[in-house]
Design a protein around this motif. Sequence first.
Motif, mmCIF file in Angstrom:
data_model
loop_
_atom_site.group_PDB
_atom_site.id
_atom_site.type_symbol
_atom_site.label_atom_id
_atom_site.label_comp_id
_atom_site.label_asym_id
_atom_site.label_seq_id
_atom_site.Cartn_x
_atom_site.Cartn_y
_atom_site.Cartn_z
ATOM 1 N N LEU A 99 0.831 -1.205 0.000
ATOM 2 C CA LEU A 99 0.000 0.000 0.000
ATOM 3 C C LEU A 99 0.868 1.258 0.000
ATOM 4 O O LEU A 99 0.529 2.264 -0.645
ATOM 5 C CB LEU A 99 -0.936 0.002 1.203
ATOM 6 N N LYS A 100 1.980 1.216 0.704
ATOM 7 C CA LYS A 100 2.908 2.343 0.698
ATOM 8 C C LYS A 100 3.459 2.557 -0.706
ATOM 9 O O LYS A 100 3.567 3.699 -1.178
ATOM 10 C CB LYS A 100 4.046 2.087 1.688
ATOM 11 N N ASP A 101 3.807 1.465 -1.382
ATOM 12 C CA ASP A 101 4.305 1.537 -2.756
ATOM 13 C C ASP A 101 3.241 2.120 -3.679
ATOM 14 O O ASP A 101 3.530 2.949 -4.541
ATOM 15 C CB ASP A 101 4.701 0.134 -3.217
ATOM 16 N N ARG A 102 1.989 1.711 -3.463
ATOM 17 C CA ARG A 102 0.884 2.198 -4.286
ATOM 18 C C ARG A 102 0.675 3.697 -4.101
ATOM 19 O O ARG A 102 0.437 4.428 -5.079
ATOM 20 C CB ARG A 102 -0.388 1.437 -3.917
ATOM 21 N N LEU A 103 0.746 4.171 -2.862
ATOM 22 C CA LEU A 103 0.521 5.582 -2.587
ATOM 23 C C LEU A 103 1.659 6.469 -3.078
ATOM 24 O O LEU A 103 1.455 7.657 -3.352
ATOM 25 C CB LEU A 103 0.331 5.791 -1.080
ATOM 26 N N SER A 104 2.835 5.906 -3.184
ATOM 27 C CA SER A 104 4.001 6.705 -3.580
ATOM 28 C C SER A 104 4.169 6.819 -5.091
ATOM 29 O O SER A 104 5.025 7.561 -5.566
ATOM 30 C CB SER A 104 5.277 6.098 -2.983
ATOM 31 N N LYS A 105 3.334 6.081 -5.842
ATOM 32 C CA LYS A 105 3.469 6.071 -7.299
ATOM 33 C C LYS A 105 2.133 6.330 -7.964
ATOM 34 O O LYS A 105 1.084 6.264 -7.330
ATOM 35 C CB LYS A 105 4.032 4.719 -7.762
ATOM 36 N N GLN A 106 2.184 6.603 -9.252
ATOM 37 C CA GLN A 106 0.953 6.785 -10.001
ATOM 38 C C GLN A 106 0.257 5.446 -10.175
ATOM 39 O O GLN A 106 0.886 4.386 -10.138
ATOM 40 C CB GLN A 106 1.255 7.390 -11.376
ATOM 41 N N GLY A 110 -1.089 2.159 -11.409
ATOM 42 C CA GLY A 110 -0.569 1.257 -12.423
ATOM 43 C C GLY A 110 0.931 1.097 -12.427
ATOM 44 O O GLY A 110 1.455 0.202 -13.088
ATOM 45 N N ASP A 111 1.667 1.953 -11.693
ATOM 46 C CA ASP A 111 3.130 1.897 -11.684
ATOM 47 C C ASP A 111 3.697 1.167 -10.472
ATOM 48 O O ASP A 111 4.905 0.993 -10.376
ATOM 49 C CB ASP A 111 3.714 3.323 -11.726
ATOM 50 N N ALA A 112 2.842 0.764 -9.545
ATOM 51 C CA ALA A 112 3.307 0.117 -8.312
ATOM 52 C C ALA A 112 3.388 -1.393 -8.527
ATOM 53 O O ALA A 112 2.383 -2.094 -8.453
ATOM 54 C CB ALA A 112 2.380 0.445 -7.160
ATOM 55 N N SER A 113 4.595 -1.896 -8.784
ATOM 56 C CA SER A 113 4.761 -3.316 -9.072
ATOM 57 C C SER A 113 4.431 -4.184 -7.861
ATOM 58 O O SER A 113 3.902 -5.291 -7.997
ATOM 59 C CB SER A 113 6.188 -3.603 -9.548
ATOM 60 N N GLU A 114 4.736 -3.695 -6.646
ATOM 61 C CA GLU A 114 4.421 -4.472 -5.455
ATOM 62 C C GLU A 114 2.914 -4.602 -5.267
ATOM 63 O O GLU A 114 2.421 -5.623 -4.799
ATOM 64 C CB GLU A 114 5.055 -3.839 -4.220
ATOM 65 N N MET A 115 2.162 -3.569 -5.655
ATOM 66 C CA MET A 115 0.709 -3.653 -5.558
ATOM 67 C C MET A 115 0.176 -4.727 -6.493
ATOM 68 O O MET A 115 -0.793 -5.425 -6.166
ATOM 69 C CB MET A 115 0.085 -2.291 -5.892
ATOM 70 N N ARG A 158 -2.385 -10.129 -7.172
ATOM 71 C CA ARG A 158 -2.234 -11.535 -7.554
ATOM 72 C C ARG A 158 -2.392 -12.445 -6.344
ATOM 73 O O ARG A 158 -3.046 -13.483 -6.416
ATOM 74 C CB ARG A 158 -0.865 -11.752 -8.201
ATOM 75 N N PHE A 159 -1.807 -12.035 -5.212
ATOM 76 C CA PHE A 159 -1.941 -12.813 -3.982
ATOM 77 C C PHE A 159 -3.406 -12.935 -3.577
ATOM 78 O O PHE A 159 -3.894 -14.029 -3.277
ATOM 79 C CB PHE A 159 -1.134 -12.166 -2.854
#
Length: 239
Positions: A92-99, A101-106, A111-112
């Motif tokens: 979620l931190k990765d998602r908030l820090s990027k635009q 569609g650009d958060a690969s961890e999200m 998928r999980f």
Amino acid sequence: MMFAFDEDFTEITPTKSNNKSPRARAQKPRRQKSNDIHSTSVPERSATRWVPKATRRPRSRSTKAGQHVSYILLEQNGFSQVKYDRYHASCLKDRLSKQAGDASEMSTLYRFWSHYLRNNFNSSMYEEFKALAIEDANANHRYGLECLFRFYSYGLEKSIRTDLLSDFQDLVLFDLTTFHCYGLEKFWAFLKYRKDTQPIQILAGIETHLSTMKCLNDFKALQAELNGESPSKNIWIQN
């Protein structure tokens, strides 16, 4: 221990030892077995191309545990609430820090969720999955939504839940209003492969489209037709 994934896993992990795709290698005959299941002419749709599909719903190759925390959590007895909470917060931190569609961890979290919830349903986890997938789809990033459709399709084919079936159909209709037929395709696959034979109520809008779908090539043709009608900006539903 090895864990089998379905088609979305092939989008992330490359093949190391062979230039041929996992599906192509899986279709090579093996001498030691005489009862192999051979491919039919019915194709399976992937994110980028159409490939032959076996009589069963195939899953992609297995992967060793430990390559990514999301795989470890999916292994038998591998789920840890503490480990999941840490992984979830990081995504979620990765998602908030990027635009969007650009958060690969999200993407790994989507998928999980798609895999985990099929056999370990959790209402709060599901509602978060659905809400974030719709939010991303509103921003024209569909990976989360497509993972959600795979969750519905593969999960409900094992066991019917009326609440999830209702959500599935609602999102299929909204997918069609935004000029996409991926949800419709997954609903068709659910009907084709489901083990429960009890009658289900299908919404009229979906029934109308399904009446013209005889094989997956029909979905390919429908998507090409929808692409010609698609507006420059999609308007999605509010969750």
